[in-house]
Design an enzyme around this catalytic site. Structure first.
Site, mmCIF file in Angstrom:
data_model
loop_
_atom_site.group_PDB
_atom_site.id
_atom_site.type_symbol
_atom_site.label_atom_id
_atom_site.label_comp_id
_atom_site.label_asym_id
_atom_site.label_seq_id
_atom_site.Cartn_x
_atom_site.Cartn_y
_atom_site.Cartn_z
ATOM 1 N N HIS A 93 59.744 -32.277 69.228
ATOM 2 C CA HIS A 93 59.282 -31.014 68.638
ATOM 3 C C HIS A 93 60.510 -30.202 68.212
ATOM 4 O O HIS A 93 61.543 -30.238 68.888
ATOM 5 C CB HIS A 93 58.437 -30.235 69.655
ATOM 6 C CG HIS A 93 57.734 -29.069 69.033
ATOM 7 N ND1 HIS A 93 58.386 -27.874 68.780
ATOM 8 C CD2 HIS A 93 56.478 -28.917 68.574
ATOM 9 C CE1 HIS A 93 57.534 -27.044 68.194
ATOM 10 N NE2 HIS A 93 56.373 -27.652 68.055
ATOM 11 N N GLU A 165 55.949 -31.204 60.910
ATOM 12 C CA GLU A 165 55.931 -29.761 61.164
ATOM 13 C C GLU A 165 57.136 -29.112 60.482
ATOM 14 O O GLU A 165 58.244 -29.110 61.050
ATOM 15 C CB GLU A 165 56.005 -29.473 62.668
ATOM 16 C CG GLU A 165 54.779 -29.920 63.440
ATOM 17 C CD GLU A 165 54.582 -29.086 64.703
ATOM 18 O OE1 GLU A 165 53.432 -28.737 64.982
ATOM 19 O OE2 GLU A 165 55.570 -28.768 65.393
ATOM 20 N N GLY A 235 49.535 -24.803 67.250
ATOM 21 C CA GLY A 235 50.222 -24.027 68.279
ATOM 22 C C GLY A 235 49.410 -22.793 68.649
ATOM 23 O O GLY A 235 48.443 -22.862 69.408
ATOM 24 N N GLY A 236 49.776 -21.648 68.055
ATOM 25 C CA GLY A 236 49.170 -20.360 68.411
ATOM 26 C C GLY A 236 47.648 -20.360 68.451
ATOM 27 O O GLY A 236 47.056 -19.847 69.409
#
Ligand code: 13P
Length: 256
Positions: A93, A165, A235-236
């Protein structure tokens, strides 16, 4: 191809909060054959959640791992220790690369360690804003991809998932910074071609390719209909149960 919705909780939620959240998610989810839903809590929550989880509906992923099996690595957790607790491991990541200085060599060793412990690697690749601006995206992605996969055999590559990403599109608060489906489609096509050059067309076309970067219920449908994209790394929005469930429902509709 099967699709995937993966929620990366990053360093959020206590163990108790993780358990309550997972319970809520599990109650609302119905098992779906074509869609795998994965959540990735902190290390401390993984073991208790592995006892709670209904594996027909949900799977667990580690956010990182140490490639050594055992030994004098204070503070580290190995894929050998994670074996049987998680089915997936997020590897490389951008936050691990940037904040914890993980190199392609570390990432390659982690991919190998995950595979030998029956954990499916989700290898993340993505360029910074500067690299994006200067047209270096393909070079960066090629290096990260080949760097992370150089020890993976043609047989094992079918057990790997790739996640694109773009760092500049992660946790962005303005629409101007969102990656467009066209931009993502171009990079996804490049990733697929790079995999094809190494592993052959038939194998490359079966490797799941996920997109991550400010995914939410409003943009998930657009991202999931990009031809080369087989799922999302969230994610969020994965921290808000209702939003994560909405994204899962959108993915089910796109699958049907
Ligand atoms: P956001 O969805 O918060 O942008 O995070 C993306 C991400 O880094 C998932 O791994």
């Amino acid at each position: 191809m099967k699709s995937y919705i993966v929620g990366n909780w990053k360093m959020n939620f206590s163990v108790g909060e993780s358990s309550v959240y997972l319970h809520k998610l599990s109650q609302k989810l119905r098992a779906s054959r074509g869609l795998t839903v994965v959540v990735s809590p902190s290390f401390v929550a993984l073991q208790p959640l592995s006892l709670q989880i209904d594996r027909k509906k949900l799977r667990l992923a580690a956010q990182a791992g140490n490639p050594h099996d055992f030994g004098a690595y204070t503070g580290a957790v190995s894929y050998t220790q994670l074996r049987g607790i998680v089915d997936y491991g997020i590897i490389g990541h951008s936050e691990r690369r940037q904040l914890f200085h993980e190199s392609d060599k570390d990432i390659r060793a982690s991919v190998a360690a995950a595979l030998r412990n029956q954990i499916t690697p989700i290898l993340c690749v993505g360029e910074t804003e500067t690299e994006h601006t200067f047209g270096e995206t393909e070079d960066v992605i090629r290096d990260q991809l080949l760097g992370g996969l150089s020890e993976v055999s043609t047989e094992d590559i079918s057990k790997v998932i790739i996640a694109y990403e773009p760092i500049w599109a992660i946790s962005t608060t303005t629409d101007a910074h969102l990656a467009s489906p066209d931009e993502i489609g171009d990079v996804a096509g490049f990733i697929r071609r790079t995999l094809k050059d190494t592993y052959g067309a038939a194998t490359a076309k079966e490797i799941p390719l996920l997109y991550g970067g400010s995914v939410n219920p409003s943009n998930a449908g657009g991202y999931l209909t990009i031809p080369e994209i087989n799922g999302l790394l969230v994610g969020g929005a994965s921290l808000i149960a209702d939003q994560f469930i909405d994204i899962i429902e959108i993915a089910k509709k796109v699958q049907d």
